[in-house]
Design a protein around this motif. Sequence first.
Motif, PDB file in Angstrom:
ATOM      1  N   LEU A  51       0.851  -1.187   0.000  1.00 23.11           N
ATOM      2  CA  LEU A  51       0.000   0.000   0.000  1.00 23.11           C
ATOM      3  C   LEU A  51       0.888   1.238   0.000  1.00 23.11           C
ATOM      4  O   LEU A  51       1.642   1.471   0.946  1.00 23.11           O
ATOM      5  CB  LEU A  51      -0.906   0.004   1.243  1.00 23.11           C
ATOM      6  CG  LEU A  51      -1.826   1.210   1.425  1.00 23.11           C
ATOM      7  CD1 LEU A  51      -2.803   1.336   0.250  1.00 23.11           C
ATOM      8  CD2 LEU A  51      -2.591   1.103   2.739  1.00 23.11           C
ATOM      9  N   ALA A  52       0.814   1.992  -1.070  1.00 21.61           N
ATOM     10  CA  ALA A  52       1.589   3.238  -1.207  1.00 21.61           C
ATOM     11  C   ALA A  52       3.079   3.006  -0.994  1.00 21.61           C
ATOM     12  O   ALA A  52       3.782   3.838  -0.418  1.00 21.61           O
ATOM     13  CB  ALA A  52       1.064   4.299  -0.231  1.00 21.61           C
ATOM     14  N   GLY A  53       3.565   1.833  -1.448  1.00 20.12           N
ATOM     15  CA  GLY A  53       4.980   1.533  -1.316  1.00 20.12           C
ATOM     16  C   GLY A  53       5.368   0.867  -0.008  1.00 20.12           C
ATOM     17  O   GLY A  53       6.550   0.591   0.222  1.00 20.12           O
ATOM     18  N   TYR A  54       4.403   0.592   0.848  1.00 20.94           N
ATOM     19  CA  TYR A  54       4.663  -0.054   2.133  1.00 20.94           C
ATOM     20  C   TYR A  54       4.149  -1.489   2.098  1.00 20.94           C
ATOM     21  O   TYR A  54       2.999  -1.729   1.727  1.00 20.94           O
ATOM     22  CB  TYR A  54       3.945   0.684   3.271  1.00 20.94           C
ATOM     23  CG  TYR A  54       4.550   2.020   3.629  1.00 20.94           C
ATOM     24  CD1 TYR A  54       5.471   2.133   4.662  1.00 20.94           C
ATOM     25  CD2 TYR A  54       4.192   3.169   2.931  1.00 20.94           C
ATOM     26  CE1 TYR A  54       6.027   3.358   5.002  1.00 20.94           C
ATOM     27  CE2 TYR A  54       4.744   4.401   3.263  1.00 20.94           C
ATOM     28  CZ  TYR A  54       5.658   4.487   4.297  1.00 20.94           C
ATOM     29  OH  TYR A  54       6.209   5.703   4.612  1.00 20.94           O
ATOM     30  N   ASP A  55       5.015  -2.432   2.479  1.00 21.06           N
ATOM     31  CA  ASP A  55       4.535  -3.784   2.754  1.00 21.06           C
ATOM     32  C   ASP A  55       4.382  -3.925   4.264  1.00 21.06           C
ATOM     33  O   ASP A  55       4.541  -2.947   5.007  1.00 21.06           O
ATOM     34  CB  ASP A  55       5.488  -4.836   2.177  1.00 21.06           C
ATOM     35  CG  ASP A  55       6.917  -4.693   2.691  1.00 21.06           C
ATOM     36  OD1 ASP A  55       7.126  -4.033   3.729  1.00 21.06           O
ATOM     37  OD2 ASP A  55       7.830  -5.240   2.045  1.00 21.06           O
ATOM     38  N   VAL A  56       4.084  -5.111   4.738  1.00 25.07           N
ATOM     39  CA  VAL A  56       3.844  -5.298   6.175  1.00 25.07           C
ATOM     40  C   VAL A  56       5.084  -4.936   6.984  1.00 25.07           C
ATOM     41  O   VAL A  56       4.986  -4.280   8.038  1.00 25.07           O
ATOM     42  CB  VAL A  56       3.406  -6.754   6.465  1.00 25.07           C
ATOM     43  CG1 VAL A  56       3.437  -7.036   7.965  1.00 25.07           C
ATOM     44  CG2 VAL A  56       2.006  -7.005   5.919  1.00 25.07           C
ATOM     45  N   ALA A  57       6.269  -5.328   6.506  1.00 26.16           N
ATOM     46  CA  ALA A  57       7.502  -5.079   7.266  1.00 26.16           C
ATOM     47  C   ALA A  57       7.816  -3.587   7.365  1.00 26.16           C
ATOM     48  O   ALA A  57       8.138  -3.076   8.450  1.00 26.16           O
ATOM     49  CB  ALA A  57       8.663  -5.829   6.627  1.00 26.16           C
ATOM     50  N   THR A  58       7.731  -2.874   6.250  1.00 22.76           N
ATOM     51  CA  THR A  58       8.036  -1.444   6.292  1.00 22.76           C
ATOM     52  C   THR A  58       6.938  -0.662   7.008  1.00 22.76           C
ATOM     53  O   THR A  58       7.211   0.351   7.648  1.00 22.76           O
ATOM     54  CB  THR A  58       8.232  -0.889   4.871  1.00 22.76           C
ATOM     55  OG1 THR A  58       7.106  -1.242   4.046  1.00 22.76           O
ATOM     56  CG2 THR A  58       9.500  -1.438   4.251  1.00 22.76           C
ATOM     57  N   MET A  59       5.701  -1.150   6.928  1.00 25.28           N
ATOM     58  CA  MET A  59       4.630  -0.500   7.678  1.00 25.28           C
ATOM     59  C   MET A  59       4.859  -0.668   9.183  1.00 25.28           C
ATOM     60  O   MET A  59       4.616   0.253   9.972  1.00 25.28           O
ATOM     61  CB  MET A  59       3.276  -1.069   7.283  1.00 25.28           C
ATOM     62  CG  MET A  59       2.089  -0.348   7.928  1.00 25.28           C
ATOM     63  SD  MET A  59       1.955   1.398   7.423  1.00 25.28           S
ATOM     64  CE  MET A  59       1.213   1.212   5.792  1.00 25.28           C
ATOM     65  N   SER A  60       5.330  -1.839   9.586  1.00 20.23           N
ATOM     66  CA  SER A  60       5.645  -2.055  10.989  1.00 20.23           C
ATOM     67  C   SER A  60       6.745  -1.102  11.444  1.00 20.23           C
ATOM     68  O   SER A  60       6.679  -0.520  12.536  1.00 20.23           O
ATOM     69  CB  SER A  60       6.076  -3.503  11.215  1.00 20.23           C
ATOM     70  OG  SER A  60       6.411  -3.723  12.576  1.00 20.23           O
ATOM     71  N   SER A  61       7.769  -0.931  10.602  1.00 22.00           N
ATOM     72  CA  SER A  61       8.848   0.001  10.940  1.00 22.00           C
ATOM     73  C   SER A  61       8.304   1.418  11.086  1.00 22.00           C
ATOM     74  O   SER A  61       8.668   2.142  12.024  1.00 22.00           O
ATOM     75  CB  SER A  61       9.931  -0.029   9.864  1.00 22.00           C
ATOM     76  OG  SER A  61      10.533  -1.294   9.789  1.00 22.00           O
TER      77      SER A  61
END
Length: 264
Positions: A51-61
């Motif tokens: 979503l908007a360049g974020y996957d689960v890992a980067t969203m968590s960060s």
Amino acid sequence: MRTYLRLFVAGFRRQSTYRLAALGGLVANATFGLLKVALLFAAVRTSGGELAGYDVATMSSYIWISQGLLGSVNLMGRTEMAERIRSGDVAVDFLRPVDVHLASVTTEVGRATFALIPRGIPSVAIGALVVGMAVPDRPSAYVVGAVSLALGIVVSATTVYLVAATGFWLVETRGVAILYMVVSGFLAGLFVPIAMFPTWLHAVATATPFPSMMMYPVDVLSGRVEGLAALGLVGLQLLWLALTLTAGQVATRAGRRRLEVQGG
């Protein structure tokens, strides 16, 4: 420089006395972090894993680093300087052989830096252990991330000083601080990453110093933005630092001429 270093240490030490408040802040950070995990992870998965360049890992960060920065980035708009201007105590500050503007900013940065120890680092550690998160692959990214983090804290201090400086003309700045709190949190990326904003709103956000306080350091520290792009974000932070410092100096000098101590 020695004087400002001592002011930095004084701000750091003064904030270190509020240990229970720091613990309460950590609990709040962790609680709201878990709530954001549930909501934003669901949004990412519903969008097919990105979503908007974020996957689960980067969203968590994004979630845990932004939560960790809450104690160090002043999005509330309240500072001691605002009260000193309202009460007239700033008149004494102007008699001291230091720059009132830089002294206030330095003390605020010291206070904010201490908050990384009991709130910032533990919040990120909780996220890494409980949920997991993305981290940069290259060691140089951590150096750039540390610079971006430091710049975010300083830009926050120089910007919030401008809220206090309106007191030279308004006396009471609570209304300005409340407006600042509403706008800064949203445009800094506290609730959702600004990459998720509509194009026009994203343009509005990037035209303000608020992403430099939180969103840019988060993207660099998480490894979502790397290399020249990361250096570009640091460059934008330096630009906003220069602009807010200049505005603070101008406001302080104009305010000194405008200052009227209530009652005398």
